[in-house]
Motif scaffolding. Structure first.
Motif, PDB file in Angstrom:
ATOM      1  N   VAL A 352       0.835  -1.199   0.000  1.00 24.94           N
ATOM      2  CA  VAL A 352       0.000   0.000   0.000  1.00 24.94           C
ATOM      3  C   VAL A 352       0.868   1.246   0.000  1.00 24.94           C
ATOM      4  N   GLU A 353       1.982   1.199   0.690  1.00 24.31           N
ATOM      5  CA  GLU A 353       2.926   2.307   0.713  1.00 24.31           C
ATOM      6  C   GLU A 353       4.328   1.758   0.480  1.00 24.31           C
ATOM      7  N   GLY A 365      -2.232  -6.538  -0.501  1.00 21.50           N
ATOM      8  CA  GLY A 365      -1.781  -5.211  -0.908  1.00 21.50           C
ATOM      9  C   GLY A 365      -2.675  -4.687  -2.016  1.00 21.50           C
ATOM     10  N   LEU A 366      -2.166  -3.737  -2.770  1.00 20.68           N
ATOM     11  CA  LEU A 366      -2.930  -3.130  -3.856  1.00 20.68           C
ATOM     12  C   LEU A 366      -2.826  -3.985  -5.118  1.00 20.68           C
ATOM     13  N   LEU A 367      -3.969  -4.327  -5.690  1.00 20.91           N
ATOM     14  CA  LEU A 367      -3.992  -5.061  -6.955  1.00 20.91           C
ATOM     15  C   LEU A 367      -3.548  -4.120  -8.073  1.00 20.91           C
ATOM     16  N   ALA A 368      -2.575  -4.545  -8.863  1.00 25.09           N
ATOM     17  CA  ALA A 368      -1.983  -3.673  -9.877  1.00 25.09           C
ATOM     18  C   ALA A 368      -1.836  -4.405 -11.193  1.00 25.09           C
ATOM     19  N   THR A 397      -2.533   1.135 -10.238  1.00 25.18           N
ATOM     20  CA  THR A 397      -3.262   0.580  -9.105  1.00 25.18           C
ATOM     21  C   THR A 397      -4.612   1.276  -9.001  1.00 25.18           C
ATOM     22  N   GLY A 398      -5.676   0.514  -8.991  1.00 27.81           N
ATOM     23  CA  GLY A 398      -7.007   1.108  -8.975  1.00 27.81           C
ATOM     24  C   GLY A 398      -7.628   1.232  -7.610  1.00 27.81           C
TER      25      GLY A 398
END
Length: 517
Positions: A352-353, A365-368, A397-398
């Motif tokens: 995330v960061e 985490g973030l799906l990318a 990343t959405g």
């Protein structure tokens, strides 16, 4: 933002440098399958309208020529504010055929909402149904066309050839709710249609002889893509419905038109099971259902298979990239997961960061998706700051939180922001709150999703009334209905003495969901 990375070798996934999305869907079909039905538009009762591929190609080129003759030039935006009829499809593809930029919009929008989109996009023209209200001031100095005008253009001299657009030229502009109080435009290139090809096998299981029945309306990107662009790219037939919305109609339409694929959101499949007599219809033509827009619960998946004997294949996507995670006839379903990345898609889970280094399987985490994907948007319309915020190095990343398991399946864990999902539509709480705060009896308001059943969530408004005021819930809902499209409106109102906030004053939306009316 462009999805082509610098100094990379030729990518077989990418379209030819000169590529027009409308030509890709229509030109060869008109030549090779001219008499085959392309679009069957069904109304109430036995009434239906059939356009062959030759009919559709001719109508599209007629309107395209007329738009250019009216003074529009390549790159001009054309807002489409029409009902769920065949001319919506014709105008959409005509804009692409002429090298213009189609701007689909919902007929549910109020005149004020439509005026904002028209002005924000800087549209040069608006094509509107007679019943769709237009703001006179917003339409000043813009070309306004009504159904009678479109009928005249369809009959006029056709465009000799589709526009010689580059694959990266803008093709269509769709507006989606983000984390701000106003919708933002997502600009797509002609190559986006080419970028959809992985889903033809890895989600839809699409064949030339298919008859695809789609339950959505034409303004929705789910319908424009899965309901028209994808079937026509493979020479298949589309069936759409513009009659009254009764869940019991869909099994009858499957049987009547011998549909082989049925596309809808999970909530509609649930309604069909509840309100339809499936045993009264011959569904033997149906190979499978396809679904997106909401999470498909394992319970609904099992109930549909038990009732019909056919599977449901789910996909996960967004306005910026469409669907890129899915199950299909060749990607086995894992209940609770939308599936795996489609063939050729570069997908990762990022922290995330911190540095955008892909995480190991099992970590959230973030799906990318990699920015080289040809289906990825060109960028946000006049929103460079928001565009920069979703790019993490070579990745887009959405805002979805997810993990990948050891088999490559994605497991969704919600969103990293507060955007809500209302029956497949993304809705910004800020936009709904902005409408409600204008009510004279409202002191404070926050909007969040609330679960009404295990797999059903609705938009709820949490309202702190002004001192001495006792607003009526129905009055607040009517207030919203006058200012927002129906899908954006809260379905329930909860009155509170105060909104739950963090020590820094931020509303705690997750706590709101526990508040009961």
């Amino acid at each position: 933002m462009h999805a082509t990375p610098d100094a990379s070798p030729p990518d077989p996934r990418r379209p030819p440098p000169r590529f027009n999305a409308a030509r890709h869907c229509l030109e060869a079909n008109a030549r090779e399958r001219g008499t085959k039905p392309a679009l069957i538009l069904v109304g109430d009762g036995a009434r239906s309208e059939v356009l062959t591929f030759a009919d559709l190609d001719r109508a599209v080129r007629g309107v395209a020529a007329g738009l250019l003759a009216a003074g529009l030039t390549p790159g001009d935006r054309v807002m489409i504010r029409m009902g769920n009829d065949a001319d919506y499809a014709v105008v959409y593809f005509a804009a692409l055929a002429a090298g213009l930029v189609a701007q689909p919009s919902s007929p549910q929008l109020t005149a004020g909402e439509a005026a904002f989109l028209l002005q924000d996009a800087g549209a040069a023209a608006v094509v509107a149904a007679d019943e769709c209200a237009l703001d006179p001031e917003a339409c000043r100095c813009r070309l306004v066309l009504r159904p009678a005008d479109i009928a005249r253009l369809k009959a006029g001299p056709p465009l000799e050839r589709y526009a010689d657009t580059a694959a990266d030229d803008p093709a269509y502009l769709v507006y989606t709710s983000g984390t701000t109080s106003r919708p933002k435009g997502v600009l797509h290139a002609h190559r986006t249609v080419w970028g959809r090809r992985p889903m033809h096998d890895d989600w839809l299981g699409l064949r030339e002889d298919d008859v695809v029945l789609h339950a959505g309306t034409m303004n929705w990107t789910y319908t424009l893509g899965v309901g028209m662009q994808d079937p026509w790219a493979r020479g298949a037939t589309t069936v759409l419905y513009n009659g009254r919305r009764d869940p019991a109609v869909w099994p009858a339409l499957i049987a009547r038109h011998r549909a082989t694929l049925f596309a809808a959101v999970p909530s509609l499949y649930r309604q069909i099971l509840k309100y339809s007599d499936l045993a009264a219809h011959d569904l033997s033509s149906l190979r499978h259902g396809i679904t997106a827009g909401e999470a498909l619960s394992p319970q609904l998946l099992a109930e549909w298979r038990a009732a019909t004997g056919t599977p449901l294949y789910e996909a996960l996507g967004m306005s910026e990239i469409s669907t890129y995670i899915s199950s299909s006839p060749r990607v086995p379903v894992k209940p609770g997961s939308p599936g795996r990345p489609q063939t050729g898609r570069r997908v990762a889970i990022l922290p995330v960061e911190g540095e955008p280094e892909p995480l190991a399987p099992g970590e959230t985490g973030l799906l990318a998706i990699h920015r080289s994907d040809p289906g990825l948007m060109l960028g946000y319309w006049n929103r460079p700051d928001e565009e920069a915020a979703v790019m993490r190095g070579e990745w887009f990343t959405g805002g979805d939180l997810a993990e990948l398991d050891a088999d490559g399946y994605v497991w969704f864990h919600g969103r990293n922001d507060d955007v809500m999902n209302a029956f497949g539509y993304r809705v910004s709480p800020n936009e709904v709150e902005g409408a409600l705060i204008g009510h004279p009896d409202v002191q404070e308001v926050a909007v969040a999703e609330r679960a009404v059943r295990e797999d059903v969530r609705v938009i709820a408004a949490y309202v702190v009334p002004k001192p001495g005021r006792a607003p009526d819930p129905d009055d607040l809902l009517a207030w919203c209905a006058d200012r927002l499209a129906a899908y954006k409106c809260p379905k329930t109102v909860v009155f509170l003495d105060a909104l739950p906030r963090t020590p820094n004053g931020k509303v705690q939306r997750k706590r709101l969901a526990a508040e009961q009316p």
